[in-house]
Design an enzyme around this catalytic site. Sequence first.
Site, PDB file in Angstrom:
ATOM      1  N   SER A 183     -46.135  54.317  26.033  1.00  0.00           N
ATOM      2  CA  SER A 183     -46.246  54.574  24.594  1.00  0.00           C
ATOM      3  C   SER A 183     -46.202  53.308  23.747  1.00  0.00           C
ATOM      4  O   SER A 183     -46.599  53.336  22.585  1.00  0.00           O
ATOM      5  CB  SER A 183     -45.130  55.525  24.138  1.00  0.00           C
ATOM      6  OG  SER A 183     -43.856  54.997  24.474  1.00  0.00           O
TER       7      SER A 183
ATOM      8  N   ASP B  31     -38.906  54.854  15.332  1.00  0.00           N
ATOM      9  CA  ASP B  31     -38.319  56.141  15.704  1.00  0.00           C
ATOM     10  C   ASP B  31     -37.167  55.871  16.666  1.00  0.00           C
ATOM     11  O   ASP B  31     -36.613  54.773  16.664  1.00  0.00           O
ATOM     12  CB  ASP B  31     -39.374  57.098  16.291  1.00  0.00           C
ATOM     13  CG  ASP B  31     -40.082  56.529  17.516  1.00  0.00           C
ATOM     14  OD1 ASP B  31     -39.580  55.558  18.118  1.00  0.00           O
ATOM     15  OD2 ASP B  31     -41.148  57.066  17.882  1.00  0.00           O
TER      16      ASP B  31
ATOM     17  N   HIS C 220     -39.279  53.449  19.650  1.00  0.00           N
ATOM     18  CA  HIS C 220     -40.354  52.479  19.473  1.00  0.00           C
ATOM     19  C   HIS C 220     -40.124  51.527  18.304  1.00  0.00           C
ATOM     20  O   HIS C 220     -39.625  51.935  17.255  1.00  0.00           O
ATOM     21  CB  HIS C 220     -41.682  53.215  19.287  1.00  0.00           C
ATOM     22  CG  HIS C 220     -41.974  54.171  20.391  1.00  0.00           C
ATOM     23  ND1 HIS C 220     -41.681  55.518  20.315  1.00  0.00           N
ATOM     24  CD2 HIS C 220     -42.518  53.969  21.615  1.00  0.00           C
ATOM     25  CE1 HIS C 220     -42.029  56.107  21.453  1.00  0.00           C
ATOM     26  NE2 HIS C 220     -42.532  55.188  22.250  1.00  0.00           N
TER      27      HIS C 220
END
Length: 391
Positions: free
Chosen positions: A36, A322, A325
């Site tokens: 991600s 978040d 990340h």
Amino acid sequence: MASSRQLLISYFLASMASSLVVAGPQVPCFFIFGDSTVDNGNNNGLATSAKANYTPYGVDFPDGPTGRFCNGKNIADVIAELLGFDSFIPPFATASGTTILSGVNYGSGAAGIRDETGQQLGELISMNKQLLNHQTSISRIVKFLGSEEAAAKYLNKCIYAVAIGSNDYINNYLLPKHYPTSHIYTPEEYAVVLTQQYSQQMRTLHRNGARKVALFGLGLIGCTPDEMATYGTNGSCVTMIEDYVQMFNNRLKSLIDELNGDFSDAKFVYIDSYEASLSAAYGTGVSYTTTPCCHVSLSLGKAQCAPGTVPCSNRSSYAFWDGFHPTEIINTYLGERAYSAKSPYDAYPTDIKGLAELQLGEDQIQPKDKLKNWRWSMIKSLFSGPMLGGF
């Protein structure tokens, strides 16, 4: 026959024309593999909770929420800009036509080195599957360039970046209810197993033409808001996880030496995300706090932004977007140090800029016959290491 004066004039005009040409990218293409931290839309169409194609993700990105797990650019975007590309590298999910000649992003949220990693969240594209997708891209490039030999020479000049491994801990080893790995391996044994599988994957990448490869070490995953909340450390990094990170990173550094020793026609480099992250607070002025910029959703595993919520307004003051990340300001800082090392700890044995400048001799170009049988070699590599769960 042209006179010497005519030849001189022609040479002068050609030199003038060449000086007016806008400099292009430092390398012909940039291929990105990982999780991600680099995903830019490959998970959008998958049945998974690990996706970021909704607001407030992308609040600072020109195209809005694209699937990037950030408020703006991720680290792959930053490096692509520094390499001189005039547009971001497209995700494999939507890459089409000759755009793939500039590179492809195969990253997938929740993906890991191991095939079973992250599957409790839903569908994903593991590292092995990303390598298969890359073979699909190669077959298309062969058609565009006319031959396997031309494709091999082209691919040899490209930069390959791989940022993966965090989920093999966060969404595997540290989840004993879902995965048996922590019952089977000690932390040190697990680091060995991971790097052995990683080694096979990098050898597959090399067989398929990669010659300039940057491997990113794990960052401060024990210092993320999500992990600190999970382990209730009251704002302190989770020491156990940080110890695991160091075990893996130390093995990864050794793997770099091993690969460079085995392949004289290639250069593998290690990007120290951990050390760079430690200095990010000083380099950017942000503070690593337990509070992410966006409001996280408990239904999405405490790590992702709740859909449609309003994030913090002073995003340049937050390290984390978040629960896991980084914000764009941190990604920019880390990307710049990966591209051009500011410290001896940032990259080994060179940085991405040095990798781009590396000249490979014609005797080091991969022979045409070695690009044959891609799919068979990939299938064999899929079953070369221990596999648990999943498939």
